[in-house]
Design an enzyme around this catalytic site. Sequence first.
Site, PDB file in Angstrom:
ATOM      1  N   TYR A 166       0.794  -1.223   0.067  1.00  0.00           N
ATOM      2  CA  TYR A 166      -0.063   0.075  -0.056  1.00  0.00           C
ATOM      3  C   TYR A 166       0.806   1.273   0.116  1.00  0.00           C
ATOM      4  O   TYR A 166       0.853   2.174  -0.841  1.00  0.00           O
ATOM      5  CB  TYR A 166      -1.079   0.170   1.328  1.00  0.00           C
ATOM      6  CG  TYR A 166      -1.906   1.318   1.151  1.00  0.00           C
ATOM      7  CD1 TYR A 166      -2.929   1.507   0.314  1.00  0.00           C
ATOM      8  CD2 TYR A 166      -1.682   2.275   2.195  1.00  0.00           C
ATOM      9  CE1 TYR A 166      -3.831   2.528   0.237  1.00  0.00           C
ATOM     10  CE2 TYR A 166      -2.292   3.295   2.335  1.00  0.00           C
ATOM     11  CZ  TYR A 166      -3.489   3.681   1.136  1.00  0.00           C
ATOM     12  OH  TYR A 166      -4.323   4.561   1.171  1.00  0.00           O
ATOM     13  N   VAL A 199      -8.794   8.838   7.594  1.00  0.00           N
ATOM     14  CA  VAL A 199     -10.145   8.931   7.710  1.00  0.00           C
ATOM     15  C   VAL A 199     -11.012   7.638   8.003  1.00  0.00           C
ATOM     16  O   VAL A 199     -10.287   6.377   7.561  1.00  0.00           O
ATOM     17  CB  VAL A 199     -10.669   9.397   6.308  1.00  0.00           C
ATOM     18  CG1 VAL A 199     -12.080   9.405   6.178  1.00  0.00           C
ATOM     19  CG2 VAL A 199      -9.984  10.778   5.962  1.00  0.00           C
TER      20      VAL A 199
HETATM   21  P1  NAP Z   1     -12.714   2.893   0.798  1.00  0.00           P
HETATM   22  O1  NAP Z   1     -13.790   3.386   1.571  1.00  0.00           O
HETATM   23  O2  NAP Z   1     -12.386   1.646   0.939  1.00  0.00           O
HETATM   24  O3  NAP Z   1     -13.229   3.188  -0.761  1.00  0.00           O
HETATM   25  C1  NAP Z   1     -12.467   2.471  -1.724  1.00  0.00           C
HETATM   26  C2  NAP Z   1     -13.368   2.849  -2.956  1.00  0.00           C
HETATM   27  O4  NAP Z   1     -12.377   2.483  -4.042  1.00  0.00           O
HETATM   28  C3  NAP Z   1     -14.578   2.006  -2.951  1.00  0.00           C
HETATM   29  O5  NAP Z   1     -15.667   2.457  -3.738  1.00  0.00           O
HETATM   30  C4  NAP Z   1     -14.081   0.732  -3.858  1.00  0.00           C
HETATM   31  O6  NAP Z   1     -15.190   0.103  -4.394  1.00  0.00           O
HETATM   32  C5  NAP Z   1     -13.220   1.693  -5.008  1.00  0.00           C
HETATM   33  N1  NAP Z   1     -12.218   0.420  -5.767  1.00  0.00           N
HETATM   34  C6  NAP Z   1     -11.299  -0.329  -5.199  1.00  0.00           C
HETATM   35  N2  NAP Z   1     -10.975  -0.946  -6.256  1.00  0.00           N
HETATM   36  C7  NAP Z   1     -11.520  -0.634  -7.264  1.00  0.00           C
HETATM   37  C8  NAP Z   1     -11.687  -1.078  -8.608  1.00  0.00           C
HETATM   38  N3  NAP Z   1     -10.668  -1.916  -9.104  1.00  0.00           N
HETATM   39  N4  NAP Z   1     -12.373  -0.200  -9.424  1.00  0.00           N
HETATM   40  C9  NAP Z   1     -13.227   0.437  -9.204  1.00  0.00           C
HETATM   41  N5  NAP Z   1     -13.334   1.050  -7.817  1.00  0.00           N
HETATM   42  C10 NAP Z   1     -12.547   0.346  -6.821  1.00  0.00           C
HETATM   43  O7  NAP Z   1     -11.422   3.813   0.932  1.00  0.00           O
HETATM   44  P2  NAP Z   1     -11.066   5.437   1.561  1.00  0.00           P
HETATM   45  O8  NAP Z   1     -10.750   5.382   2.739  1.00  0.00           O
HETATM   46  O9  NAP Z   1     -12.552   6.242   0.950  1.00  0.00           O
HETATM   47  O10 NAP Z   1     -10.143   5.820   0.177  1.00  0.00           O
HETATM   48  C11 NAP Z   1     -10.278   6.674  -0.795  1.00  0.00           C
HETATM   49  C12 NAP Z   1      -8.854   7.023  -1.199  1.00  0.00           C
HETATM   50  O11 NAP Z   1      -8.509   7.698  -0.005  1.00  0.00           O
HETATM   51  C13 NAP Z   1      -7.994   5.909  -1.424  1.00  0.00           C
HETATM   52  O12 NAP Z   1      -7.234   6.483  -2.597  1.00  0.00           O
HETATM   53  C14 NAP Z   1      -7.027   5.742  -0.268  1.00  0.00           C
HETATM   54  O13 NAP Z   1      -6.001   5.379  -0.687  1.00  0.00           O
HETATM   55  C15 NAP Z   1      -7.180   7.235   0.196  1.00  0.00           C
HETATM   56  N6  NAP Z   1      -6.817   7.376   1.532  1.00  0.00           N
HETATM   57  C16 NAP Z   1      -7.333   7.135   2.359  1.00  0.00           C
HETATM   58  C17 NAP Z   1      -7.106   7.248   3.623  1.00  0.00           C
HETATM   59  C18 NAP Z   1      -7.960   6.899   4.717  1.00  0.00           C
HETATM   60  O14 NAP Z   1      -7.623   6.993   6.011  1.00  0.00           O
HETATM   61  N7  NAP Z   1      -8.947   6.348   4.599  1.00  0.00           N
HETATM   62  C19 NAP Z   1      -5.910   8.012   4.076  1.00  0.00           C
HETATM   63  C20 NAP Z   1      -4.828   8.231   2.897  1.00  0.00           C
HETATM   64  C21 NAP Z   1      -5.583   8.105   1.639  1.00  0.00           C
HETATM   65  P3  NAP Z   1     -15.821  -1.163  -4.065  1.00  0.00           P
HETATM   66  O15 NAP Z   1     -16.903  -0.820  -3.150  1.00  0.00           O
HETATM   67  O16 NAP Z   1     -16.383  -1.750  -5.416  1.00  0.00           O
HETATM   68  O17 NAP Z   1     -14.727  -1.947  -3.456  1.00  0.00           O
END
Ligand code: NAP
Length: 243
Positions: A166, A199
């Site tokens: 990751y 988050v």
């Molecule tokens: P999340 O709730 O797990 O959501 C991830 C999203 O990506 C879901 O809608 C998932 O869809 C989709 N996804 C995964 N693989 C995919 C694919 N092959 N094709 C299309 N959609 C796909 O994660 P989040 O925390 O909201 O993260 C959003 C972004 O912020 C990411 O880039 C993550 O790395 C970044 N980020 C998050 C955090 C944090 O603390 N949460 C911190 C730093 C960065 P499905 O429902 O189909 O799986």
Amino acid sequence: MSAHTTALVTGANKGIGYEIALGLGALGWSVGVGARDEGRRRLAVERLRAAGVDAFGVPLDVTDDASVTAAARLVEEHTGRLDVLVNNAAITGGMPQEPTRVDPATVRTVVETNVIGVIRVTNAMLPLLRRSASPRIVNMSSSVGSLTRQSGAADEAATGPVAVAYAPSKTFLNAVTLQYAREFRGTNILINAGCPGFVATDLNGFRGVRTPEQGAAIAIRLATLPDDGPTGGFFADAGEVPW
Ligand code: NAP
């Protein structure tokens, strides 16, 4: 930008992506909800429409060439152009992820989604973005991809756990963002990486301390940059993140 500004957010069915779609929709923009799972996509579009957003569903698996090509066709049929692309979809690949114990297939899968997926989607959408007066591309990265932070004093709050898929995937994504910015020099396309902070979402078992709405703010800011705004940068709410 005009009232007909159109954005596509990948991974917009939940978490930060959903809130980015909601925030951009609140600006009066038309928002494509890119999501691979049909049920969750339909539900997200319904919720966004109920909140007054001009949302439309875009079936999209960022790891699948045919799916991404079809998504670009759908956006073209819907609006004829694209103003903003938010590459938000990502996976962690599951933890723990110590380098000495990882299954190499995990690294490949994470890079395929978090890096190659961004390149695949960006390049498919570029002909539509080039028709916009002010194209913006936002790559959702993470401060765990910062080599400066990873190589500094061990502080798990800033660096996350030791993770060989990751965190390096976000380092790779940052490097890719810079290369796009270099190629786009002299054009009107601005491309930046954003970090949402830690988050509470599915991604981390809801251990994060910020709300998805707070996490979406940086993406919304980078999606609405003025024409003389930065490009090739890495930003969080508090300002620039070291590479
Ligand atoms: P999340 O709730 O797990 O959501 C991830 C999203 O990506 C879901 O809608 C998932 O869809 C989709 N996804 C995964 N693989 C995919 C694919 N092959 N094709 C299309 N959609 C796909 O994660 P989040 O925390 O909201 O993260 C959003 C972004 O912020 C990411 O880039 C993550 O790395 C970044 N980020 C998050 C955090 C944090 O603390 N949460 C911190 C730093 C960065 P499905 O429902 O189909 O799986």
